[in-house]
Design an enzyme around this catalytic site. Sequence first.
Site, PDB file in Angstrom:
ATOM      1  N   TYR A   1     -26.981 -34.638  -4.832  1.00  0.00           N
ATOM      2  CA  TYR A   1     -27.860 -34.409  -5.682  1.00  0.00           C
ATOM      3  C   TYR A   1     -28.669 -36.124  -6.469  1.00  0.00           C
ATOM      4  CZ  TYR A   1     -29.346 -30.188  -2.529  1.00  0.00           C
ATOM      5  OH  TYR A   1     -29.132 -29.334  -1.438  1.00  0.00           O
ATOM      6  N   VAL A   2     -27.598 -35.938  -7.345  1.00  0.00           N
ATOM      7  CA  VAL A   2     -28.070 -37.553  -7.903  1.00  0.00           C
ATOM      8  C   VAL A   2     -27.589 -38.452  -6.972  1.00  0.00           C
ATOM      9  CG1 VAL A   2     -27.917 -38.535 -10.509  1.00  0.00           C
ATOM     10  CG2 VAL A   2     -28.300 -36.055  -9.964  1.00  0.00           C
TER      11      VAL A   2
ATOM     12  N   ARG B   1     -19.614 -34.391   3.370  1.00  0.00           N
ATOM     13  CA  ARG B   1     -20.327 -35.116   3.278  1.00  0.00           C
ATOM     14  C   ARG B   1     -20.941 -36.827   2.870  1.00  0.00           C
ATOM     15  NH1 ARG B   1     -22.357 -32.449  -3.167  1.00  0.00           N
ATOM     16  NH2 ARG B   1     -24.878 -32.322  -2.495  1.00  0.00           N
TER      17      ARG B   1
ATOM     18  N   GLU C   1     -29.217 -38.647 -16.212  1.00  0.00           N
ATOM     19  CA  GLU C   1     -30.335 -38.929 -15.118  1.00  0.00           C
ATOM     20  C   GLU C   1     -31.638 -37.722 -15.317  1.00  0.00           C
ATOM     21  OE1 GLU C   1     -31.477 -40.920 -12.604  1.00  0.00           O
ATOM     22  OE2 GLU C   1     -33.070 -39.614 -12.770  1.00  0.00           O
TER      23      GLU C   1
ATOM     24  N   LYS D   1     -29.919 -35.657 -23.063  1.00  0.00           N
ATOM     25  CA  LYS D   1     -30.620 -35.172 -22.013  1.00  0.00           C
ATOM     26  C   LYS D   1     -30.413 -33.472 -21.770  1.00  0.00           C
ATOM     27  CE  LYS D   1     -30.840 -34.266 -17.460  1.00  0.00           C
ATOM     28  NZ  LYS D   1     -31.554 -34.427 -16.713  1.00  0.00           N
TER      29      LYS D   1
ATOM     30  N   ALA E   1     -33.885 -31.897 -23.180  1.00  0.00           N
ATOM     31  CA  ALA E   1     -34.497 -32.359 -23.068  1.00  0.00           C
ATOM     32  C   ALA E   1     -35.029 -31.432 -21.854  1.00  0.00           C
ATOM     33  CB  ALA E   1     -34.478 -33.699 -21.778  1.00  0.00           C
TER      34      ALA E   1
ATOM     35  N   LYS F   1     -46.691 -23.668 -15.210  1.00  0.00           N
ATOM     36  CA  LYS F   1     -46.799 -22.933 -14.437  1.00  0.00           C
ATOM     37  C   LYS F   1     -46.077 -21.656 -14.016  1.00  0.00           C
ATOM     38  CE  LYS F   1     -48.926 -22.156 -10.415  1.00  0.00           C
ATOM     39  NZ  LYS F   1     -49.564 -21.058 -10.386  1.00  0.00           N
TER      40      LYS F   1
ATOM     41  N   GLY G   1     -35.395 -21.453 -12.126  1.00  0.00           N
ATOM     42  CA  GLY G   1     -34.103 -21.843 -11.006  1.00  0.00           C
ATOM     43  C   GLY G   1     -33.089 -23.510 -11.356  1.00  0.00           C
TER      44      GLY G   1
ATOM     45  N   CYS H   1     -29.429 -26.615 -12.182  1.00  0.00           N
ATOM     46  CA  CYS H   1     -28.880 -27.402 -14.267  1.00  0.00           C
ATOM     47  C   CYS H   1     -29.868 -26.640 -15.737  1.00  0.00           C
ATOM     48  CB  CYS H   1     -29.593 -29.048 -14.118  1.00  0.00           C
ATOM     49  SG  CYS H   1     -28.570 -30.050 -13.168  1.00  0.00           S
TER      50      CYS H   1
ATOM     51  N   PHE I   1     -35.257 -23.143  -4.523  1.00  0.00           N
ATOM     52  CA  PHE I   1     -35.854 -22.590  -5.703  1.00  0.00           C
ATOM     53  C   PHE I   1     -36.712 -23.022  -6.558  1.00  0.00           C
ATOM     54  CE2 PHE I   1     -35.137 -26.427  -9.360  1.00  0.00           C
ATOM     55  CZ  PHE I   1     -34.166 -27.363  -8.201  1.00  0.00           C
TER      56      PHE I   1
HETATM   57  P1  NAD Z   1     -23.741 -32.767  -6.564  1.00  0.00           P
HETATM   58  O1  NAD Z   1     -22.521 -31.394  -7.130  1.00  0.00           O
HETATM   59  O2  NAD Z   1     -24.514 -32.292  -5.236  1.00  0.00           O
HETATM   60  O3  NAD Z   1     -22.842 -33.821  -6.263  1.00  0.00           O
HETATM   61  C1  NAD Z   1     -21.168 -33.831  -6.931  1.00  0.00           C
HETATM   62  C2  NAD Z   1     -20.737 -35.100  -6.323  1.00  0.00           C
HETATM   63  O4  NAD Z   1     -19.689 -34.773  -7.009  1.00  0.00           O
HETATM   64  C3  NAD Z   1     -20.396 -33.683  -5.119  1.00  0.00           C
HETATM   65  O5  NAD Z   1     -20.378 -34.354  -3.522  1.00  0.00           O
HETATM   66  C4  NAD Z   1     -18.814 -33.324  -5.074  1.00  0.00           C
HETATM   67  O6  NAD Z   1     -17.870 -33.536  -4.195  1.00  0.00           O
HETATM   68  C5  NAD Z   1     -18.725 -34.843  -6.327  1.00  0.00           C
HETATM   69  N1  NAD Z   1     -17.480 -35.039  -6.758  1.00  0.00           N
HETATM   70  C6  NAD Z   1     -16.316 -33.689  -7.454  1.00  0.00           C
HETATM   71  N2  NAD Z   1     -15.130 -34.534  -8.056  1.00  0.00           N
HETATM   72  C7  NAD Z   1     -15.651 -35.800  -7.920  1.00  0.00           C
HETATM   73  C8  NAD Z   1     -14.068 -36.467  -7.565  1.00  0.00           C
HETATM   74  N3  NAD Z   1     -13.378 -36.685  -8.203  1.00  0.00           N
HETATM   75  N4  NAD Z   1     -13.496 -37.481  -6.735  1.00  0.00           N
HETATM   76  C9  NAD Z   1     -15.128 -38.308  -6.224  1.00  0.00           C
HETATM   77  N5  NAD Z   1     -16.267 -37.338  -5.541  1.00  0.00           N
HETATM   78  C10 NAD Z   1     -16.540 -35.931  -6.683  1.00  0.00           C
HETATM   79  O7  NAD Z   1     -23.801 -32.627  -8.091  1.00  0.00           O
HETATM   80  P2  NAD Z   1     -25.479 -32.947  -8.611  1.00  0.00           P
HETATM   81  O8  NAD Z   1     -26.717 -31.573  -8.572  1.00  0.00           O
HETATM   82  O9  NAD Z   1     -25.799 -34.272  -8.111  1.00  0.00           O
HETATM   83  O10 NAD Z   1     -25.394 -33.315 -10.206  1.00  0.00           O
HETATM   84  C11 NAD Z   1     -24.371 -34.407 -10.855  1.00  0.00           C
HETATM   85  C12 NAD Z   1     -24.314 -34.393 -12.070  1.00  0.00           C
HETATM   86  O11 NAD Z   1     -25.960 -35.093 -12.172  1.00  0.00           O
HETATM   87  C13 NAD Z   1     -24.721 -33.178 -12.691  1.00  0.00           C
HETATM   88  O12 NAD Z   1     -23.579 -32.862 -14.483  1.00  0.00           O
HETATM   89  C14 NAD Z   1     -25.682 -32.173 -13.016  1.00  0.00           C
HETATM   90  O13 NAD Z   1     -25.915 -31.533 -14.219  1.00  0.00           O
HETATM   91  C15 NAD Z   1     -26.287 -33.656 -13.037  1.00  0.00           C
HETATM   92  N6  NAD Z   1     -28.176 -33.784 -12.598  1.00  0.00           N
HETATM   93  C16 NAD Z   1     -28.546 -33.422 -11.770  1.00  0.00           C
HETATM   94  C17 NAD Z   1     -29.649 -32.817 -10.919  1.00  0.00           C
HETATM   95  C18 NAD Z   1     -30.329 -32.279  -9.686  1.00  0.00           C
HETATM   96  O14 NAD Z   1     -31.310 -32.842  -9.956  1.00  0.00           O
HETATM   97  N7  NAD Z   1     -29.596 -31.716  -9.339  1.00  0.00           N
HETATM   98  C19 NAD Z   1     -31.513 -33.923 -12.504  1.00  0.00           C
HETATM   99  C20 NAD Z   1     -30.134 -33.900 -13.416  1.00  0.00           C
HETATM  100  C21 NAD Z   1     -28.935 -34.911 -13.644  1.00  0.00           C
HETATM  101  C1  UGA Z   2     -35.213 -30.019 -13.821  1.00  0.00           C
HETATM  102  C2  UGA Z   2     -36.002 -31.526 -14.844  1.00  0.00           C
HETATM  103  O1  UGA Z   2     -37.371 -30.997 -14.516  1.00  0.00           O
HETATM  104  C3  UGA Z   2     -35.372 -32.900 -14.251  1.00  0.00           C
HETATM  105  O2  UGA Z   2     -35.739 -33.724 -15.577  1.00  0.00           O
HETATM  106  C4  UGA Z   2     -33.357 -32.887 -14.685  1.00  0.00           C
HETATM  107  O3  UGA Z   2     -33.279 -34.197 -14.497  1.00  0.00           O
HETATM  108  C5  UGA Z   2     -32.925 -31.761 -13.907  1.00  0.00           C
HETATM  109  O4  UGA Z   2     -33.534 -30.251 -14.533  1.00  0.00           O
HETATM  110  C6  UGA Z   2     -31.365 -31.756 -14.085  1.00  0.00           C
HETATM  111  O5  UGA Z   2     -31.449 -31.749 -14.712  1.00  0.00           O
HETATM  112  O6  UGA Z   2     -31.019 -31.471 -12.922  1.00  0.00           O
HETATM  113  P1  UGA Z   2     -35.018 -29.269 -11.254  1.00  0.00           P
HETATM  114  O7  UGA Z   2     -34.964 -28.079 -11.929  1.00  0.00           O
HETATM  115  O8  UGA Z   2     -34.938 -29.983 -10.331  1.00  0.00           O
HETATM  116  O9  UGA Z   2     -35.268 -30.883 -12.402  1.00  0.00           O
HETATM  117  O10 UGA Z   2     -36.967 -28.660 -11.003  1.00  0.00           O
HETATM  118  P2  UGA Z   2     -37.460 -28.387 -12.115  1.00  0.00           P
HETATM  119  O11 UGA Z   2     -39.304 -28.709 -11.799  1.00  0.00           O
HETATM  120  O12 UGA Z   2     -37.455 -29.109 -13.468  1.00  0.00           O
HETATM  121  O13 UGA Z   2     -37.713 -27.020 -11.849  1.00  0.00           O
HETATM  122  C7  UGA Z   2     -36.970 -25.888 -12.676  1.00  0.00           C
HETATM  123  C8  UGA Z   2     -37.010 -24.728 -12.015  1.00  0.00           C
HETATM  124  O14 UGA Z   2     -38.701 -24.281 -13.166  1.00  0.00           O
HETATM  125  C9  UGA Z   2     -37.787 -24.442 -10.831  1.00  0.00           C
HETATM  126  O15 UGA Z   2     -37.066 -23.137 -10.172  1.00  0.00           O
HETATM  127  C10 UGA Z   2     -39.052 -24.206 -10.936  1.00  0.00           C
HETATM  128  O16 UGA Z   2     -39.987 -23.446  -9.657  1.00  0.00           O
HETATM  129  C11 UGA Z   2     -39.279 -23.168 -12.420  1.00  0.00           C
HETATM  130  N1  UGA Z   2     -40.903 -24.133 -13.057  1.00  0.00           N
HETATM  131  C12 UGA Z   2     -40.469 -24.945 -13.273  1.00  0.00           C
HETATM  132  C13 UGA Z   2     -41.726 -23.160 -13.390  1.00  0.00           C
HETATM  133  O17 UGA Z   2     -41.611 -21.816 -12.229  1.00  0.00           O
HETATM  134  N2  UGA Z   2     -42.767 -23.011 -13.840  1.00  0.00           N
HETATM  135  C14 UGA Z   2     -43.511 -24.949 -13.908  1.00  0.00           C
HETATM  136  O18 UGA Z   2     -44.181 -24.943 -14.790  1.00  0.00           O
HETATM  137  C15 UGA Z   2     -42.263 -25.960 -13.703  1.00  0.00           C
END
Ligand code: NAD
Ligand code: UGA
Length: 470
Positions: free
Chosen positions: A17-18, A44, A170, A225, A228, A272, A278, A281, A343
């Site tokens: 996702y990132v 993937r 991120e 991070k 936040a 909200k 959910g 993170c 979520f």
């Molecule tokens: P994700 O599970 O969607 O993706 C991670 C990927 O890494 C998977 O496809 C997995 O197969 C791959 N991977 C794992 N081990 C590996 C290896 N040794 N070599 C190559 N590939 C490998 O996770 P994500 O949601 O992208 O999150 C990644 C990180 O970013 C986490 O630390 C998360 O906390 C952080 N983050 C996520 C979000 C979000 O919105 N999802 C936002 C900000 C930060």
């Molecule tokens: C959150 C942060 O907003 C990002 O900045 C961060 O990078 C990310 O986590 C991460 O580290 O993974 P995300 O989880 O994608 O992003 O979504 P949000 O929009 O933050 O919502 C999180 C949860 O809170 C959701 O379940 C959402 O429905 C809920 N939420 C959010 C509320 O119930 N009310 C609100 O006003 C806002």
Amino acid sequence: MIERIKLKNICCIGAGYVGGPTMAVIAKECPNIIVNVVDINKDRIDSWNQIESKELPIFEPNLNEIVQKVRGKNLFFSTDIKTKIAEADLIFISVNTPTKEKGFGAGQASDMRFVEASARTVSEYATGHTIVVEKSTLPVRTAEVIKTILNESVDRKSNKANFSILSNPEFLSEGNAIKDLLHPDRVLIGGENEDAIEALAMLYKNWVPEEKIIKTNIWSSELSKLAANAFLAQRVSSINSISEICEATGAEISQVSKAIGTDTRIGSKFLKSGPGFGGSCFKKDILNLVYLCRYFNLNQSANYWEQIILFNSWHQQRISKLIVRKLLGNIANKKIAIFGFAFKANTNDTRESPSIYIVKDLLEEGAIINIHDYKVSKEQIDKDLKNLQKNTQVQQSNNWCFNKDLLENVNDADAIIILTEWEEYKHLNWGNIATLMRKPSWIFDTRGILDSDLLKKFGFKLWTLGEPEQ
Ligand code: NAD
Ligand code: UGA
């Protein structure tokens, strides 16, 4: 003296996702840089490479358009991790960092196995000066671990690779990933080596205004991070707590949110109320913070942050219990339609979705559950419910089905529960739905998105989170 490092080739480990959206945006904004995204998960990578299907492995508004433009030009998805690492001047580590399931710190600490494995692969195959960037969310002082692994290899090998380590967390939120990446509030870079910091800053300066690039020491960046996300989750729990007080007192949460949000010191965003936070993170990162506090014996701070998570779970269970109570204290064999399993809206991600926990509670009470979502697949729901069953060791009924046809889901149902705020739910033919349901027909709107006057006209009984009883 800053020596300009010119980046030509970057690699991102982790196509999730990132990694996927972030690299797509970098490729779009930096046409002269080759961007390789690598992953151990072949399925993937194959889906990122699918030309025919418009369905990428993750759903994000406008992501597909960007990928179509740059894939095969300067954006490549591959499982050839070794080669892509060897070619790269800069490597983002963007792998998953879930909460540890067993061993020391289980249930709180981050599971660092994927980060460590990535660092080991980098140490093995990198060549020349390589900047290694922590993009994943990590416990404070992880850079030290990565440094140890990388320096080991420098001592051991003759390929003359040497490394600079940066933290660049991120902040994108799902459903808004492209907007957040194109117009970030800030880009945070933590590190020691000024040349490396400048090289990464130059990459972002291709589209991010310079004043939005914040440079800190590496530990501040890692901690910012976690902090936040903890602050954001805390706001959600705070407003959900106020929603309960509204229900008890006759105040209206929508009015209270507006009234407090107009104070510029508080601000209107993230106020909200809903079925609890959910996503992959918030919970994991707060647990990580709690673990860190306990590690340093900061027990009051640990308890303070832990309460945000405890409240969130309690809030979800409050909703489940209230539904049972409203349905005359018994939901055994009653049909309940769940509207939304993601979520939040605009994503197909179900990680830690409130729907998982609320559906589990209702199944345990014997209800028959019909689930609908616009982007989540039946297979994903099945996986989520089975996982929860495995983790809680509770034998749960499998009395649920998934149906894309909303009308079939509501046929003969006693209740509809709105759990994800999909825009489409606001515009359904509610008159038609009323004719299909059993009476009394209940709607539980946990997102406060429906028009209560309209629903009342059709004879629904309506409960809206944080609003006075109808
Ligand atoms: P994700 O599970 O969607 O993706 C991670 C990927 O890494 C998977 O496809 C997995 O197969 C791959 N991977 C794992 N081990 C590996 C290896 N040794 N070599 C190559 N590939 C490998 O996770 P994500 O949601 O992208 O999150 C990644 C990180 O970013 C986490 O630390 C998360 O906390 C952080 N983050 C996520 C979000 C979000 O919105 N999802 C936002 C900000 C930060
Ligand atoms: C959150 C942060 O907003 C990002 O900045 C961060 O990078 C990310 O986590 C991460 O580290 O993974 P995300 O989880 O994608 O992003 O979504 P949000 O929009 O933050 O919502 C999180 C949860 O809170 C959701 O379940 C959402 O429905 C809920 N939420 C959010 C509320 O119930 N009310 C609100 O006003 C806002």
